[in-house]
Design a protein around this motif. Sequence first.
Motif, PDB file in Angstrom:
ATOM      1  N   ALA A   1       0.839  -1.208   0.000  1.00 44.97           N
ATOM      2  CA  ALA A   1       0.000   0.000   0.000  1.00 44.97           C
ATOM      3  C   ALA A   1       0.872   1.255   0.000  1.00 44.97           C
ATOM      4  N   LYS A   2       1.942   1.239   0.778  1.00 45.57           N
ATOM      5  CA  LYS A   2       2.852   2.395   0.820  1.00 45.57           C
ATOM      6  C   LYS A   2       3.473   2.640  -0.548  1.00 45.57           C
ATOM      7  N   THR A   3       3.844   1.576  -1.224  1.00 47.07           N
ATOM      8  CA  THR A   3       4.427   1.710  -2.561  1.00 47.07           C
ATOM      9  C   THR A   3       3.382   2.224  -3.555  1.00 47.07           C
ATOM     10  N   LEU A   4       2.207   1.614  -3.526  1.00 46.79           N
ATOM     11  CA  LEU A   4       1.159   1.995  -4.475  1.00 46.79           C
ATOM     12  C   LEU A   4       0.745   3.450  -4.317  1.00 46.79           C
ATOM     13  N   PHE A   5       0.572   3.890  -3.072  1.00 40.07           N
ATOM     14  CA  PHE A   5       0.092   5.249  -2.814  1.00 40.07           C
ATOM     15  C   PHE A   5       1.219   6.241  -2.558  1.00 40.07           C
ATOM     16  N   ARG A   6       2.457   5.761  -2.733  1.00 41.73           N
ATOM     17  CA  ARG A   6       3.642   6.605  -2.548  1.00 41.73           C
ATOM     18  C   ARG A   6       3.653   7.305  -1.198  1.00 41.73           C
ATOM     19  N   LEU A   7       3.432   6.506  -0.166  1.00 39.87           N
ATOM     20  CA  LEU A   7       3.412   7.037   1.206  1.00 39.87           C
ATOM     21  C   LEU A   7       4.771   6.948   1.863  1.00 39.87           C
TER      22      LEU A   7
END
Length: 56
Positions: free
Chosen positions: A50-56
């Motif tokens: 999720a962090k990678t996908l949403f660039r968090l």
Amino acid sequence: MIETDAPYLAPHPNRGKRNEPAFVKLVAEKIAELKELEYDEIARLSTDNAKTLFRL
């Protein structure tokens, strides 16, 4: 990423009830069982995705 099929098809043991995002933990637990991994590992991997996908 892990998701539920909200608002339809709640995972067991909530079949017949309205599905909701809170049930995503049940999905993650089932994935851990099927992949023969610990729940915490699935949670970590999903969070990393999720962090990678949403660039968090």
